[in-house]
Design a protein around this motif. Structure first.
Motif, short mmCIF file in Angstrom:
data_model
loop_
_atom_site.label_atom_id
_atom_site.label_comp_id
_atom_site.label_asym_id
_atom_site.label_seq_id
_atom_site.Cartn_x
_atom_site.Cartn_y
_atom_site.Cartn_z
N ALA A 221 36.89 26.99 37.54
CA ALA A 221 37.64 27.38 37.82
C ALA A 221 38.18 28.44 37.29
CB ALA A 221 38.23 26.15 39.18
N ALA A 222 39.38 28.60 36.47
CA ALA A 222 40.70 28.93 36.09
C ALA A 222 39.86 30.00 35.91
CB ALA A 222 41.25 28.15 34.76
N GLN A 223 38.85 30.37 35.36
CA GLN A 223 38.44 31.89 34.98
C GLN A 223 37.93 32.49 36.12
OE1 GLN A 223 35.22 33.51 31.90
NE2 GLN A 223 35.92 31.17 30.72
N ALA A 224 37.29 31.54 37.05
CA ALA A 224 36.82 33.08 38.63
C ALA A 224 38.19 33.26 39.21
CB ALA A 224 36.29 31.64 38.86
N ALA A 225 39.24 31.99 39.15
CA ALA A 225 40.49 32.58 39.46
C ALA A 225 41.00 34.45 39.17
CB ALA A 225 41.66 31.05 39.60
N ARG A 226 40.97 33.87 37.64
CA ARG A 226 41.29 34.44 37.46
C ARG A 226 41.21 36.21 36.96
NH1 ARG A 226 41.54 31.56 32.08
NH2 ARG A 226 43.47 29.85 32.20
N LEU A 227 39.82 36.18 37.01
CA LEU A 227 38.78 37.31 37.91
C LEU A 227 39.72 37.89 38.74
CD1 LEU A 227 36.64 39.37 36.97
CD2 LEU A 227 34.92 37.89 37.75
N ALA A 228 39.57 37.39 39.94
CA ALA A 228 39.16 37.51 41.53
C ALA A 228 41.47 38.15 41.76
CB ALA A 228 39.25 36.17 41.97
N THR A 229 42.01 37.48 40.70
CA THR A 229 42.91 38.28 40.74
C THR A 229 42.92 39.70 40.09
OG1 THR A 229 44.05 35.55 40.62
CG2 THR A 229 45.79 37.54 39.68
N LEU A 230 42.40 39.08 39.07
CA LEU A 230 42.25 40.64 38.35
C LEU A 230 42.44 41.77 39.38
CD1 LEU A 230 41.19 40.18 35.07
CD2 LEU A 230 43.68 41.05 35.17
N ILE A 231 40.26 41.55 40.28
CA ILE A 231 40.25 42.19 41.17
C ILE A 231 41.55 43.14 42.15
CG2 ILE A 231 38.86 42.57 42.94
CD1 ILE A 231 36.11 41.16 40.41
#
Lengths: 253, 93
Positions: A221-231
């Protein structure tokens, strides 16, 4: 989350529509728009990773889309023809036919941006801004599929090399890791190692190992959150307003 | 990718442990227990041919070496030690 369809007309079958998973943010105090294409904010077309990597990255992909919806970004994940719930046969698909299908999906959903995942980088519709996440050359993915096939054959006491397998695949197609790939698909995958055409989000930026490496599917979940935030942080704030001409979002039958 | 992680000493065993950790989804404690005798292909149920192909590709990328079909046999993947020794020999040229 909404299951919807798009007109991914396949000339070789009667299948005239493909499935897609859409996430549309619900505005605070207001009703959700009745169409993905009419969502006033960014409308991100997410292209899935290819073949075995699509399975291993499925939960990560959808988790990223949920995170995007939570921060106001609508996203839609179409099935590539021949994959997922598609009725089209995989063996008649190839990179060029997938590019056409992706362009049709981008138009149908009025996409303002695209996010490619791993080897789907080669399918990014020209002219659409967006990102490549951890892009991977289709030729490299084919090499890995051929290697897995060769390893399994050797375990079973058969001889053969990746080179001879590739030569056979380019003539007659191959069943690799359960995927029935036609001769055109094998030939085009082998030829594809394009340079990135969009800004790249590297795995390093997510500060954790890529989930495509996992022998068994995992999630983070942490990776998914980081990717969404970067986008969200690198999203151009212009050019996302919908000029809504599309049909209302229909539930899949 | 294509280079060794900055936060490792860079020796073959450490990097190989990190790659196996990424593939098998293991933590540092479990990886520290890997010895040269730890069995791989045929010993770890997660490591099927598809996973081994992925493992070899990742080894190629991170060590910047090329592994030929002819290099890959049962002995190469028999144990952690055998794979580590193979990579060290490749790096030595």
């Amino acid at each position: 989350m909404i299951l919807t369809t798009w007109p991914g007309a396949c000339p070789t079958t009667a299948a005239t529509s493909e499935m897609a998973l859409a996430f549309v943010p619900t505005p605070a105090g207001g009703a959700a728009p009745d169409s993905f294409a009419c969502h006033p904010g960014p409308r991100l077309l997410v292209l899935p990773a290819l073949f075995d990597e699509a399975n291993r990255l499925r939960r990560f992909t959808v988790a990223t889309m949920r995170q995007l919806a939570a921060i106001g970004i609508a996203s839609v994940l179409p099935d590539l023809p021949g994959c997922g719930e598609s009725l089209a046969p995989l063996e008649t698909q190839h990179i060029a036919s997938w590019r056409e299908a992706v362009a049709a999906a981008a138009a149908h959903f009025n996409a303002s941006h695209v996010l490619t995942i791993r080897a789907s980088a080669c399918l990014a519709p020209p002219g659409l801004p967006g990102w490549h996440y951890a892009p991977h050359a289709p030729s490299s993915q084919l090499r890995q599929l051929l290697r897995a096939h060769t390893l399994a054959a050797r375990e079973a006491g058969q001889s053969g090399s990746s080179e001879s397998l590739l030569a056979r695949g380019r003539m007659r197609g191959l069943d690799l890791a359960g995927y029935a790939l036609g001769a055109q698909m094998i030939t085009q995958l082998h030829a594809e190692s394009p340079p990135p055409t969009l800004p790249v989000i590297t795995q390093h930026a997510l500060a954790a190992p890529g989930l495509w490496l996992r022998a068994e599917p995992g999630e983070d979940a942490a990776q998914a959150a980081r990717l969404a935030t970067l986008i969200a942080h690198t999203l151009p704030q212009s050019a996302t307003t919908a000029t809504c001409v599309a049909q209302p979002l229909r539930l899949a039958q | 990718m294509g280079s060794m992680p900055d936060d490792t000493p860079g020796d073959t065993g450490t990097v190989l442990r990190a790659i196996l950790g990424d593939v098998l989804g293991l933590g540092a404690d479990q990886l520290a227990a890997f010895t040269d005798d730890t069995g791989l292909f045929g010993h770890l149920p997660e490591l099927d041919s598809m996973a081994v192909a992925g493992l070899l590709t990742e080894i190629e990328d991170r060590f910047d070496i090329v592994i030929d079909d002819d290099d890959v046999d049962g002995e190469l993947l028999e144990s952690f030690g055998a794979l580590r020794a193979f990579i060290a020999a490749k790096l030595a040229g």
